[in-house]
Design a protein around this motif. Sequence first.
Motif, PDB file in Angstrom:
ATOM      1  N   PRO A   1       0.826  -1.211   0.000  1.00 45.51           N
ATOM      2  CA  PRO A   1       0.000   0.000   0.000  1.00 45.51           C
ATOM      3  C   PRO A   1       0.864   1.266   0.000  1.00 45.51           C
ATOM      4  O   PRO A   1       1.935   1.304   0.605  1.00 45.51           O
ATOM      5  N   VAL A   2       0.372   2.288  -0.700  1.00 41.21           N
ATOM      6  CA  VAL A   2       1.059   3.575  -0.780  1.00 41.21           C
ATOM      7  C   VAL A   2       0.107   4.667  -0.322  1.00 41.21           C
ATOM      8  O   VAL A   2      -1.029   4.747  -0.794  1.00 41.21           O
ATOM      9  N   VAL A   3       0.569   5.490   0.616  1.00 41.94           N
ATOM     10  CA  VAL A   3      -0.178   6.655   1.069  1.00 41.94           C
ATOM     11  C   VAL A   3       0.521   7.866   0.486  1.00 41.94           C
ATOM     12  O   VAL A   3       1.684   8.139   0.797  1.00 41.94           O
TER      13      VAL A   3
ATOM     14  N   LEU B   1       9.229   7.752   0.859  1.00 37.65           N
ATOM     15  CA  LEU B   1       9.871   8.024  -0.419  1.00 37.65           C
ATOM     16  C   LEU B   1       9.666   9.478  -0.798  1.00 37.65           C
ATOM     17  O   LEU B   1       8.541   9.971  -0.831  1.00 37.65           O
ATOM     18  N   SER B   2      10.768  10.162  -1.064  1.00 32.34           N
ATOM     19  CA  SER B   2      10.739  11.579  -1.412  1.00 32.34           C
ATOM     20  C   SER B   2      11.666  11.815  -2.601  1.00 32.34           C
ATOM     21  O   SER B   2      12.614  11.059  -2.824  1.00 32.34           O
ATOM     22  N   ARG B   3      11.405  12.879  -3.329  1.00 33.94           N
ATOM     23  CA  ARG B   3      12.335  13.252  -4.409  1.00 33.94           C
ATOM     24  C   ARG B   3      13.624  13.815  -3.837  1.00 33.94           C
ATOM     25  O   ARG B   3      14.668  13.696  -4.430  1.00 33.94           O
ATOM     26  N   GLY B   4      13.533  14.483  -2.691  1.00 32.15           N
ATOM     27  CA  GLY B   4      14.724  15.087  -2.100  1.00 32.15           C
ATOM     28  C   GLY B   4      15.156  16.334  -2.852  1.00 32.15           C
ATOM     29  O   GLY B   4      16.302  16.475  -3.256  1.00 32.15           O
ATOM     30  N   TYR B   5      14.238  17.248  -3.047  1.00 38.09           N
ATOM     31  CA  TYR B   5      14.519  18.487  -3.771  1.00 38.09           C
ATOM     32  C   TYR B   5      15.720  19.218  -3.195  1.00 38.09           C
ATOM     33  O   TYR B   5      15.926  19.233  -1.991  1.00 38.09           O
ATOM     34  N   GLY B   6      16.508  19.799  -4.079  1.00 39.07           N
ATOM     35  CA  GLY B   6      17.614  20.654  -3.658  1.00 39.07           C
ATOM     36  C   GLY B   6      18.878  19.923  -3.290  1.00 39.07           C
ATOM     37  O   GLY B   6      19.855  20.537  -2.873  1.00 39.07           O
ATOM     38  N   ARG B   7      18.910  18.615  -3.449  1.00 35.77           N
ATOM     39  CA  ARG B   7      20.129  17.901  -3.083  1.00 35.77           C
ATOM     40  C   ARG B   7      21.158  17.985  -4.201  1.00 35.77           C
ATOM     41  O   ARG B   7      20.829  18.354  -5.324  1.00 35.77           O
ATOM     42  N   VAL B   8      22.394  17.645  -3.897  1.00 40.16           N
ATOM     43  CA  VAL B   8      23.501  17.832  -4.845  1.00 40.16           C
ATOM     44  C   VAL B   8      23.654  16.663  -5.810  1.00 40.16           C
ATOM     45  O   VAL B   8      24.514  16.720  -6.689  1.00 40.16           O
ATOM     46  N   THR B   9      22.847  15.626  -5.675  1.00 39.63           N
ATOM     47  CA  THR B   9      22.953  14.458  -6.547  1.00 39.63           C
ATOM     48  C   THR B   9      21.573  14.051  -7.029  1.00 39.63           C
ATOM     49  O   THR B   9      20.572  14.329  -6.367  1.00 39.63           O
ATOM     50  N   ASP B  10      21.521  13.413  -8.168  1.00 38.51           N
ATOM     51  CA  ASP B  10      20.267  12.852  -8.665  1.00 38.51           C
ATOM     52  C   ASP B  10      20.190  11.353  -8.403  1.00 38.51           C
ATOM     53  O   ASP B  10      19.201  10.706  -8.735  1.00 38.51           O
TER      54      ASP B  10
ATOM     55  N   LEU C   1       4.407   8.366   0.466  1.00 36.26           N
ATOM     56  CA  LEU C   1       4.984   9.029  -0.697  1.00 36.26           C
ATOM     57  C   LEU C   1       4.820  10.535  -0.553  1.00 36.26           C
ATOM     58  O   LEU C   1       3.701  11.046  -0.535  1.00 36.26           O
ATOM     59  N   ASP C   2       5.934  11.221  -0.424  1.00 38.55           N
ATOM     60  CA  ASP C   2       5.942  12.682  -0.285  1.00 38.55           C
ATOM     61  C   ASP C   2       5.812  13.316  -1.662  1.00 38.55           C
ATOM     62  O   ASP C   2       6.609  13.047  -2.554  1.00 38.55           O
ATOM     63  N   ASP C   3       4.803  14.163  -1.845  1.00 38.27           N
ATOM     64  CA  ASP C   3       4.548  14.846  -3.121  1.00 38.27           C
ATOM     65  C   ASP C   3       4.234  13.868  -4.253  1.00 38.27           C
ATOM     66  O   ASP C   3       4.676  14.047  -5.382  1.00 38.27           O
ATOM     67  N   GLY C   4       3.466  12.853  -3.968  1.00 37.91           N
ATOM     68  CA  GLY C   4       3.182  11.830  -4.964  1.00 37.91           C
ATOM     69  C   GLY C   4       2.192  12.223  -6.040  1.00 37.91           C
ATOM     70  O   GLY C   4       2.170  11.612  -7.101  1.00 37.91           O
ATOM     71  N   PHE C   5       1.378  13.227  -5.806  1.00 41.30           N
ATOM     72  CA  PHE C   5       0.365  13.577  -6.801  1.00 41.30           C
ATOM     73  C   PHE C   5       0.963  14.246  -8.044  1.00 41.30           C
ATOM     74  O   PHE C   5       0.290  14.398  -9.039  1.00 41.30           O
ATOM     75  N   GLN C   6       2.216  14.625  -7.965  1.00 39.04           N
ATOM     76  CA  GLN C   6       2.881  15.216  -9.125  1.00 39.04           C
ATOM     77  C   GLN C   6       3.477  14.150 -10.018  1.00 39.04           C
ATOM     78  O   GLN C   6       4.065  14.438 -11.044  1.00 39.04           O
TER      79      GLN C   6
END
Length: 145
Positions: free
Chosen positions: A36-38, A71-80, A137-142
């Motif tokens: 399950p994913v929230v 799970l997050s994208r981790g915006y602003g970090r120095v690596t992809d 899931l952080d910011d999953g609707f995008q």
Amino acid sequence: MISPLAPLGALYGGAMSLRNIGYDHGWLDVQRASVPVVSVGNLTVGGTGKTPLVVELTRRLQRRGLAVGVLSRGYGRVTDEPTLVSEGHGLLSDAAHGGDEPTLIAQLAPGALVLSDADRVRGARALTDLGARVIVLDDGFQHRR
């Protein structure tokens, strides 16, 4: 007076509409997680207090005895590159590499698996491989994939 950014806004809106039509009609592939994913977030922008909600949901799920992965994208970090911020036993990464919000979540919800990965499908698979039985899931609707 029409804003000089109006044409860009219309272009963005049109592109998002086409993308949504592709998903709605099955032309673009949707992947399903094995657990399950929230999903926490809104449709377009950040900065609306989602991180405290992610922390609270994670804590509540943990109190129910569930192994939680965040799970997050981790915006602003120095690596992809995908970065495991926490395996549930303290920080494995700093904010520069894991992202400031995932690092904060790992500190405030000890015991949770926390991963930064722009590829949500790959990240969800990694979290389940590490033992997560539910994913927040952080910011999953995008991210409709």
